[in-house]
Design an enzyme around this catalytic site. Structure first.
Site, PDB file in Angstrom:
ATOM      1  N   PRO A 297      84.565   9.370  67.183  1.00 16.42           N
ATOM      2  CA  PRO A 297      83.736   8.567  68.089  1.00 16.42           C
ATOM      3  C   PRO A 297      83.143   9.431  69.198  1.00 16.42           C
ATOM      4  O   PRO A 297      83.807  10.331  69.717  1.00 16.42           O
ATOM      5  CB  PRO A 297      84.729   7.565  68.676  1.00 16.42           C
ATOM      6  CG  PRO A 297      86.045   8.251  68.589  1.00 16.42           C
ATOM      7  CD  PRO A 297      85.992   9.229  67.460  1.00 16.42           C
ATOM      8  N   ARG A 336      66.613   7.768  76.202  1.00 12.99           N
ATOM      9  CA  ARG A 336      67.014   6.848  75.128  1.00 12.99           C
ATOM     10  C   ARG A 336      66.094   5.628  75.009  1.00 12.99           C
ATOM     11  O   ARG A 336      65.939   5.077  73.932  1.00 12.99           O
ATOM     12  CB  ARG A 336      68.468   6.379  75.313  1.00 12.99           C
ATOM     13  CG  ARG A 336      69.494   7.523  75.241  1.00 12.99           C
ATOM     14  CD  ARG A 336      70.925   7.023  75.082  1.00 12.99           C
ATOM     15  NE  ARG A 336      71.103   6.382  73.802  1.00 12.99           N
ATOM     16  CZ  ARG A 336      71.120   5.089  73.611  1.00 12.99           C
ATOM     17  NH1 ARG A 336      70.991   4.267  74.644  1.00 12.99           N
ATOM     18  NH2 ARG A 336      71.262   4.599  72.412  1.00 12.99           N
ATOM     19  N   CYS A 367      55.698  11.841  84.248  1.00 19.15           N
ATOM     20  CA  CYS A 367      54.271  11.650  83.985  1.00 19.15           C
ATOM     21  C   CYS A 367      53.972  11.206  82.573  1.00 19.15           C
ATOM     22  O   CYS A 367      53.341  11.953  81.809  1.00 19.15           O
ATOM     23  CB  CYS A 367      53.520  12.925  84.338  1.00 19.15           C
ATOM     24  SG  CYS A 367      53.543  13.170  86.104  1.00 19.15           S
ATOM     25  N   GLU A 368      54.456  10.062  82.212  1.00 19.36           N
ATOM     26  CA  GLU A 368      53.941   9.396  81.022  1.00 19.36           C
ATOM     27  C   GLU A 368      54.314   7.919  81.064  1.00 19.36           C
ATOM     28  O   GLU A 368      55.326   7.543  81.662  1.00 19.36           O
ATOM     29  CB  GLU A 368      54.401  10.084  79.737  1.00 19.36           C
ATOM     30  CG  GLU A 368      55.825   9.875  79.336  1.00 19.36           C
ATOM     31  CD  GLU A 368      56.035  10.239  77.861  1.00 19.36           C
ATOM     32  OE1 GLU A 368      55.957  11.427  77.529  1.00 19.36           O
ATOM     33  OE2 GLU A 368      56.280   9.316  77.056  1.00 19.36           O
TER      34      GLU A 368
HETATM   35  N1  LLP Z   1      79.930  12.296  63.824  1.00 15.81           N
HETATM   36  C1  LLP Z   1      78.752  12.812  63.446  1.00 15.81           C
HETATM   37  C2  LLP Z   1      78.688  13.680  62.288  1.00 15.81           C
HETATM   38  C3  LLP Z   1      77.596  12.505  64.171  1.00 15.81           C
HETATM   39  O1  LLP Z   1      76.445  13.016  63.796  1.00 15.81           O
HETATM   40  C4  LLP Z   1      77.704  11.675  65.308  1.00 15.81           C
HETATM   41  C5  LLP Z   1      76.513  11.332  66.087  1.00 15.81           C
HETATM   42  C6  LLP Z   1      78.964  11.181  65.664  1.00 15.81           C
HETATM   43  C7  LLP Z   1      80.056  11.503  64.894  1.00 15.81           C
HETATM   44  C8  LLP Z   1      79.183  10.300  66.862  1.00 15.81           C
HETATM   45  O2  LLP Z   1      78.489   9.112  66.792  1.00 15.81           O
HETATM   46  P1  LLP Z   1      78.782   7.976  67.871  1.00 15.81           P
HETATM   47  O3  LLP Z   1      80.225   7.557  67.725  1.00 15.81           O
HETATM   48  O4  LLP Z   1      78.549   8.569  69.212  1.00 15.81           O
HETATM   49  O5  LLP Z   1      77.831   6.903  67.554  1.00 15.81           O
HETATM   50  N2  LLP Z   1      71.191  10.252  70.414  1.00 15.81           N
HETATM   51  C9  LLP Z   1      71.518   8.992  69.776  1.00 15.81           C
HETATM   52  C10 LLP Z   1      72.790   9.095  68.985  1.00 15.81           C
HETATM   53  C11 LLP Z   1      72.771  10.212  67.964  1.00 15.81           C
HETATM   54  C12 LLP Z   1      74.074  10.324  67.265  1.00 15.81           C
HETATM   55  C13 LLP Z   1      74.136  11.583  66.495  1.00 15.81           C
HETATM   56  N3  LLP Z   1      75.352  11.774  65.794  1.00 15.81           N
HETATM   57  C14 LLP Z   1      71.588   7.879  70.818  1.00 15.81           C
HETATM   58  O6  LLP Z   1      71.351   8.152  71.984  1.00 15.81           O
HETATM   59  O7  LLP Z   1      71.841   6.737  70.495  1.00 15.81           O
END
Ligand code: LLP
Length: 439
Positions: A297, A336, A367-368
């Site tokens: 997580p 985001r 600036c957007e």
């Molecule tokens: N494991 C892998 C292989 C991943 O690529 C990710 C996230 C995670 C675990 C953790 O995922 P989480 O539990 O945090 O959902 N920038 C985007 C999220 C991109 C997630 C990328 N990988 C946002 O702001 O929502």
């Protein structure tokens, strides 16, 4: 303090409260005072909330899963030396995706045996650093990488411990940019075109690779446990076909969090139960031992712990009837909204319960036109002396922040009762070596 789940305060950190004057506090610290001392935009993490999130998951797996279950923080959600130290001290592992994250994990005190390396295009330097550190697993993403790693391992005279990232070719319900399990995904070894099976065969026949497990990550901000069940079944069908009994299984991360009170319940128990039951069933039906689980997580551990505090600046009314409130941050510290159309909410620090409301749009200073933090919110009347607190700011904001318009990244605090620690100093425009040097 426990708040009803429809109360705005229920998505703030656990230690959020109101002081005698009705202003927001976290871990007993007045947000107004913190903003005065450390400036804005300011990010603050609540230690209690991070510990709570880790503990809830640990406890849930210890009740629901028969074998060992390890938690590895997906450090891409937010990493600094300070938070690395806090999290390693909680006895969890870490998922890293770059040389930088490897270095911070090392300096932050994580044990190599609880670290795994991801990435769909890892550099030789990243693979070598992982080999040198002897981490728990390098998560091989594709057949090219399998060959490259085999070469590097042979050159180093060191057998590489690996997992294979398997893509189950199924759809999940989330924003397309953060969905990773479909048949067009750039991530992993797809099952449906035979590459996953080929990778298992090649890895097992290599004298320089030791295949210890399989990994999947379906996507992010998911609230439905069903795809986890289906995907784990697919992984086990693949493993059985290849007569490979995984010692370790990593079902990834991705469980969602509530950004507003309209979001679904984010209790992790259904997720934990779906993973545990499915793995039990798949193993029991084949007479296989259950694997060590490694859960990854990111957002679920740190998002709710973080709050972003901004100062109110200019306001205007547009001819289409929109009331605009501009803050002193925006898409440089939180991209985001522009990227995923993410929904946020905000409270006025000194009047979180105010009932006078004006339909407003909260925008940033960059600036957007896409630099909007909250497209529509009922906000009390505010002035330049006000601060806004945006909750659920702990994941993927700072880690994706930028220097757009030469913005400087905010100061980041860690709050405990009676103690404030600076996790990250505010960047200063004079520290501009990486922008081509100071005048
Ligand atoms: N494991 C892998 C292989 C991943 O690529 C990710 C996230 C995670 C675990 C953790 O995922 P989480 O539990 O945090 O959902 N920038 C985007 C999220 C991109 C997630 C990328 N990988 C946002 O702001 O929502």
């Amino acid at each position: 303090m426990v708040y009803q789940s429809d109360s705005q305060l229920s998505i703030f950190p656990i230690s959020t409260s109101l002081d005698g004057g009705g202003s927001l506090t976290i871990a007993g610290h007045s947000l107004r005072q913190l903003a005065g001392v450390y400036g804005t935009p300011l990010y603050a993490y609540d230690g209690e909330t991070v510990r709570h999130q880790v503990q809830v998951l640990k406890t849930a797996f210890s009740h629901s899963y028969r074998g060992e279950a390890l938690i590895a923080y997906a450090s891409k959600a937010y990493l600094s030396l300070g938070i690395a130290r806090k999290l390693s001290a909680l006895g969890i592992g870490v998922d890293v995706v770059s040389l930088g994250e490897i270095k911070f994990a090392q300096k932050g005190g994580f044990d190599g045996g609880s670290v795994h390396l991801h990435g769909n295009n890892k550099s030789e330097a990243e693979l070598q650093a992982a080999l040198d550190w002897d981490i728990q697993a390098i998560v091989v993403d594709n057949l090219d990488e399998l060959s490259l790693l085999e070469e590097l391992a042979a050159r180093s005279g060191k057998k590489a411990r690996i997992w294979l990232r398997i893509t189950p070719d199924l759809e999940v319900n989330t924003h397309p940019h953060i969905e990773t399990s479909h048949s067009g995904s750039k991530f992993g070894l797809h099952i449906s075109n035979g590459q996953a099976a080929e990778a298992i065969r090649r890895a097992r026949s290599s004298r320089w690779l030791r295949l210890t497990g399989l990994h999947m990550h379906l996507g992010s901000q998911l609230f439905d446990p069903e795809p986890y069940r289906l995907a784990i079944q697919k992984l086990y069908a693949l493993a059985a076909e290849q007569q490979f009994i995984p010692e370790e299984l990593s079902p990834g991360g991705g469980w969602g969090v509530r950004y507003t009170t309209d979001d679904p319940c984010d209790d992790s128990q259904p997720w934990v139960d779906a993973i545990s039951r499915t793995v039990h069933d798949e193993c029991d039906s084949r007479g296989w031992p259950v694997p060590r689980l490694v859960i990854e997580p990111g957002r679920h551990l740190v998002a709710r712990a973080g709050v972003a505090i901004y100062r109110v600046g200019t306001q205007k009314d547009t001819p289409d009837g929109t009331h605009i409130v501009a803050l002193d941050g925006g898409m440089a510290d939180n991209p985001r909204v522009a990227l995923y159309n993410s929904q946020y909410t905000a409270l006025v620090v000194d009047r979180p319960l105010a009932s006078d409301k004006l339909k407003s749009r909260v925008v940033g200073k960059f600036c957007e036109s896409g630099d909007v933090l909250i497209p529509e919110i009922d906000l009390p009347h505010v002035s330049r002396s006000d601060f806004l607190a945006i909750p659920v700011a702990g994941a993927y904001q700072l880690s994706m922040s930028s220097n757009y318009n030469f913005a400087t990244r905010p100061c980041v605090l860690w709050l405990e009762p009676g103690r404030v620690e600076v996790l990250q100093e505010r960047e200063h425009p004079d520290q501009c070596q990486w922008w081509g040097g100071c005048a």
